[in-house]
Design a protein around this motif. Structure first.
Motif, short mmCIF file in Angstrom:
data_model
loop_
_atom_site.label_atom_id
_atom_site.label_comp_id
_atom_site.label_asym_id
_atom_site.label_seq_id
_atom_site.Cartn_x
_atom_site.Cartn_y
_atom_site.Cartn_z
N ASP A 65 0.84 -1.21 0.00
CA ASP A 65 0.00 0.00 0.00
C ASP A 65 0.87 1.25 0.00
O ASP A 65 1.34 1.69 1.05
CB ASP A 65 -0.93 -0.01 1.22
CG ASP A 65 -1.85 1.20 1.25
OD1 ASP A 65 -1.84 2.01 0.29
OD2 ASP A 65 -2.58 1.35 2.24
N THR A 111 -0.03 4.18 -0.43
CA THR A 111 -0.71 5.38 0.07
C THR A 111 -0.62 5.49 1.60
O THR A 111 -0.96 6.52 2.16
CB THR A 111 -2.21 5.39 -0.32
OG1 THR A 111 -2.88 4.32 0.38
CG2 THR A 111 -2.39 5.21 -1.82
N ARG A 113 0.51 6.28 5.20
CA ARG A 113 1.41 7.30 5.73
C ARG A 113 1.63 7.19 7.23
O ARG A 113 2.59 7.72 7.76
CB ARG A 113 0.87 8.71 5.40
CG ARG A 113 0.86 9.04 3.90
CD ARG A 113 2.26 9.16 3.34
NE ARG A 113 2.25 9.51 1.93
CZ ARG A 113 2.23 8.62 0.93
NH1 ARG A 113 2.24 7.33 1.20
NH2 ARG A 113 2.24 9.02 -0.33
N ASP A 115 4.94 13.09 4.23
CA ASP A 115 4.01 12.85 3.12
C ASP A 115 4.40 13.62 1.86
O ASP A 115 4.33 13.10 0.74
CB ASP A 115 2.59 13.23 3.57
CG ASP A 115 1.60 13.18 2.42
OD1 ASP A 115 1.53 12.14 1.75
OD2 ASP A 115 0.90 14.19 2.18
N SER A 118 5.11 11.56 -1.46
CA SER A 118 4.15 11.72 -2.56
C SER A 118 4.85 12.28 -3.80
O SER A 118 4.56 11.86 -4.93
CB SER A 118 3.00 12.63 -2.12
OG SER A 118 2.26 11.99 -1.09
N VAL A 135 2.33 6.10 -7.95
CA VAL A 135 0.95 6.59 -7.92
C VAL A 135 0.07 5.57 -8.63
O VAL A 135 0.56 4.68 -9.32
CB VAL A 135 0.83 8.00 -8.56
CG1 VAL A 135 1.57 9.03 -7.73
CG2 VAL A 135 1.31 8.00 -10.00
N GLN A 188 -2.10 11.26 -11.97
CA GLN A 188 -1.57 11.72 -10.67
C GLN A 188 -0.13 12.22 -10.77
O GLN A 188 0.39 12.82 -9.83
CB GLN A 188 -1.68 10.61 -9.63
CG GLN A 188 -3.12 10.26 -9.28
CD GLN A 188 -3.22 9.10 -8.30
OE1 GLN A 188 -2.36 8.89 -7.47
NE2 GLN A 188 -4.29 8.34 -8.41
#
Ligand code: ZN
Length: 236
Positions: A7, A9, A11, A88, A92, A206, A211
């Protein structure tokens, strides 16, 4: 357990400290990407009992991920329950940048059949090296336009583990890997920009090309003997 592989995503998460030595801190569950494939390690914090330990880097051994604490910060002792959190903004940005380089790789392979020799990145900036004795007229502009068209197409980016035999049956994977991957690998993690690019890869990405945002090809440098270095950036 490497949480970021399943995963990208994630955080924040709970973990327990397994080891805390001069080599670094090992958690039972960690989402800190330890660096690899050109993607630099994550940064972040561990919070425990009102104390904050800044994590300024990470590295991987065969079995474990070691988190590097900031020099002045106390390290949590083994057995401590901690809350881990990634920076983050940095992660990201690195996910967008890493996916941008795969998208570029796909465009360069599809349109020019160029073998990429190496790639590297920092947040929102990347470079890719390849051999191209003669640079066609309008090459830089054509690459940039093709990349941004693939971003607008919003292709899905899928991550999956497959048997090595299946992975190396994919021409693009076999060509790129050559002798880079240990043959003892039974499972290979593939990052697939569906319909454009497939690579054996351990990084974080991403979920779709939109994105990434936008790609700017900054310049194509001539390093001599047909060796070119393409520099890209992600504005904003
Ligand atoms: Zn990659």
């Amino acid at each position: 357990m490497r949480l970021e592989l399943a995963d990208a995503t994630l955080r924040e998460w709970d973990a327990v400290v397994l080891a805390s030595t001069d080599d670094g801190i090992v958690l039972d569950r960690s989402a800190f990407f330890p660096g690899g494939g050109g993607q630099p390690p994550d940064e972040g914090v561990l919070v425990w009992g009102g104390v904050q330990t800044r994590i300024v880097g990470a590295r991987k051994t065969e079995d474990d991920v070691y988190l590097i604490a900031a020099d002045d910060d106390p390290a949590p002792p083994p057995g401590t329950a901690v809350r881990g959190a990634l920076d983050d903004e940095r992660r990201s940005a690195l996910m967008r940048t890493h996916s941008a380089l795969h998208l570029l790789n796909g465009v360069v392979y599809r349109d020019y059949r160029l073998p990429v020799t190496s790639a590297d990145m920092k947040p929102l900036e990347g470079r890719m090296d390849f051999d191209l004795p003669e640079v066609p007229a309008g090459f830089k502009e054509a690459i940039e336009a093709a990349c941004n068209a693939e971003i607008a197409a919003d292709r899905r980016i899928e991550v999956r583990e497959v048997p090595a035999t299946e992975a190396f049956a994919i021409e693009q994977v076999a060509v790129a890997a050559r002798d880079l991957l240990p043959t003892r690998l039974e499972q290979v993690r593939l990052v697939d920009i569906v319909g454009l690019d497939v690579e054996a890869d351990g990084g974080t990405h991403v979920a779709s090309t939109k994105q990434i945002g936008r790609i700017e090809v900054v310049k194509i440098e001539n390093k001599g003997k047909g060796f070119r270095r393409l520099r890209l950036r992600l504005p904003g």
